[in-house]
Design an enzyme around this catalytic site. Sequence first.
Site, PDB file in Angstrom:
ATOM      1  N   GLU A  89       1.134 -11.942   4.637  1.00 12.19           N
ATOM      2  CA  GLU A  89      -0.235 -11.584   5.060  1.00 12.19           C
ATOM      3  C   GLU A  89      -1.031 -12.799   5.516  1.00 12.19           C
ATOM      4  O   GLU A  89      -2.175 -13.010   5.110  1.00 12.19           O
ATOM      5  CB  GLU A  89      -0.985 -10.893   3.901  1.00 12.19           C
ATOM      6  CG  GLU A  89      -0.279  -9.663   3.362  1.00 12.19           C
ATOM      7  CD  GLU A  89      -0.711  -8.376   4.029  1.00 12.19           C
ATOM      8  OE1 GLU A  89      -1.167  -8.410   5.196  1.00 12.19           O
ATOM      9  OE2 GLU A  89      -0.589  -7.325   3.369  1.00 12.19           O
TER      10      GLU A  89
ATOM     11  N   LYS B  40       7.254  -5.603   7.087  1.00 10.63           N
ATOM     12  CA  LYS B  40       7.142  -7.069   7.122  1.00 10.63           C
ATOM     13  C   LYS B  40       7.437  -7.678   5.753  1.00 10.63           C
ATOM     14  O   LYS B  40       8.211  -8.621   5.631  1.00 10.63           O
ATOM     15  CB  LYS B  40       5.730  -7.486   7.577  1.00 10.63           C
ATOM     16  CG  LYS B  40       5.359  -7.013   8.973  1.00 10.63           C
ATOM     17  CD  LYS B  40       3.969  -7.471   9.386  1.00 10.63           C
ATOM     18  CE  LYS B  40       2.853  -6.983   8.488  1.00 10.63           C
ATOM     19  NZ  LYS B  40       2.717  -5.505   8.448  1.00 10.63           N
TER      20      LYS B  40
ATOM     21  N   PRO C  27       2.675  -3.846  12.735  1.00 10.94           N
ATOM     22  CA  PRO C  27       1.541  -3.177  12.080  1.00 10.94           C
ATOM     23  C   PRO C  27       1.816  -2.954  10.591  1.00 10.94           C
ATOM     24  O   PRO C  27       2.905  -3.301  10.099  1.00 10.94           O
ATOM     25  CB  PRO C  27       1.475  -1.842  12.814  1.00 10.94           C
ATOM     26  CG  PRO C  27       2.898  -1.557  13.143  1.00 10.94           C
ATOM     27  CD  PRO C  27       3.513  -2.893  13.469  1.00 10.94           C
TER      28      PRO C  27
HETATM   29  P1  ADP Z   1       4.421  -4.006   5.682  1.00  8.45           P
HETATM   30  O1  ADP Z   1       4.532  -5.251   4.840  1.00  8.45           O
HETATM   31  O2  ADP Z   1       4.756  -4.236   7.134  1.00  8.45           O
HETATM   32  O3  ADP Z   1       3.095  -3.298   5.517  1.00  8.45           O
HETATM   33  P2  ADP Z   1       6.287  -2.881   3.754  1.00  8.45           P
HETATM   34  O4  ADP Z   1       7.497  -3.754   3.797  1.00  8.45           O
HETATM   35  O5  ADP Z   1       5.323  -3.085   2.615  1.00  8.45           O
HETATM   36  O6  ADP Z   1       5.541  -2.981   5.179  1.00  8.45           O
HETATM   37  O7  ADP Z   1       6.674  -1.345   3.694  1.00  8.45           O
HETATM   38  C1  ADP Z   1       7.638  -0.757   4.530  1.00  8.45           C
HETATM   39  C2  ADP Z   1       7.952   0.611   3.938  1.00  8.45           C
HETATM   40  O8  ADP Z   1       6.848   1.490   4.131  1.00  8.45           O
HETATM   41  C3  ADP Z   1       9.091   1.322   4.593  1.00  8.45           C
HETATM   42  O9  ADP Z   1      10.327   0.902   4.065  1.00  8.45           O
HETATM   43  C4  ADP Z   1       8.816   2.788   4.240  1.00  8.45           C
HETATM   44  O10 ADP Z   1       9.368   3.104   2.983  1.00  8.45           O
HETATM   45  C5  ADP Z   1       7.301   2.837   4.058  1.00  8.45           C
HETATM   46  N1  ADP Z   1       6.551   3.581   5.065  1.00  8.45           N
HETATM   47  C6  ADP Z   1       5.455   4.331   4.804  1.00  8.45           C
HETATM   48  N2  ADP Z   1       4.940   4.851   5.942  1.00  8.45           N
HETATM   49  C7  ADP Z   1       5.727   4.423   6.962  1.00  8.45           C
HETATM   50  C8  ADP Z   1       5.697   4.607   8.402  1.00  8.45           C
HETATM   51  N3  ADP Z   1       4.762   5.323   8.986  1.00  8.45           N
HETATM   52  N4  ADP Z   1       6.648   3.980   9.135  1.00  8.45           N
HETATM   53  C9  ADP Z   1       7.596   3.225   8.525  1.00  8.45           C
HETATM   54  N5  ADP Z   1       7.677   3.026   7.187  1.00  8.45           N
HETATM   55  C10 ADP Z   1       6.751   3.608   6.403  1.00  8.45           C
HETATM   56 MG    MG Z   2       3.138  -6.316   3.730  1.00 12.03          MG
END
Ligand code: ADP
Ligand code: MG
Length: 189
Positions: A87, A14, A9
């Site tokens: 994405e 990711k 999610p």
């Molecule tokens: P994605 O690409 O999956 O959206 P990102 O790599 O951009 O994720 O971001 C991950 C980071 O988001 C984590 O290292 C943490 O700092 C932050 N974060 C914010 N909210 C949460 C949450 N609810 N659970 C885990 N990480 C979170």
């Molecule tokens: Mg992302």
Amino acid sequence: MTLEVITGPMFSGKSTELIRAVKREGYAKKKIGVFKPSIDSRYSEDNVVTHDGLKYPTFVIPINDDGIKLIYDIVKRENFDVIGVDEIQFFPTSIIDVIEKLADEKIKVIVTGLNLNFRGEPFEIMSTILPRADNIIHLSAVCATCGGRGTRTQRIVNGKPARYDTPVIVVGGQEMYEARCREHHEVIR
Ligand code: ADP
Ligand code: MG
């Protein structure tokens, strides 16, 4: 060479994992290209940017068939050994043919994509690409409600869970989305 899929999610890390993986390839002196869809201009036009501010330069690609062809042409022109696509759920399904073709050649392909939309239903492109992967990394976030395993993306509109019949693609960040566990993920019908 191979196709690796990183899924989970929002906020599961990711993009962080993608950046970590491609940086490692850099130490191995590989030529690296990272791509992202032009729809995702949340933080920066020409970088993958994580929710905690980590950045990596990218090619920003239109989400149509010309964009898919452009990815192939850039990879060939630049002679990349490793490519990342962040994405992927925003691209047309036709990207899968190009990705498979590149992975069948000598290229290591690493893609990230959301497992489920805000309704809790799979993105079609992910259902199609996951069984083709040589390796899958399934990440979870922290549930914003209970601190448990956040496997789903919660959309929130005016402080309430979003309605089922609203559009699947609405780009937003922490003001609009949270990670939630199975129990606390809510959709209004
Ligand atoms: P994605 O690409 O999956 O959206 P990102 O790599 O951009 O994720 O971001 C991950 C980071 O988001 C984590 O290292 C943490 O700092 C932050 N974060 C914010 N909210 C949460 C949450 N609810 N659970 C885990 N990480 C979170
Ligand atoms: Mg992302």
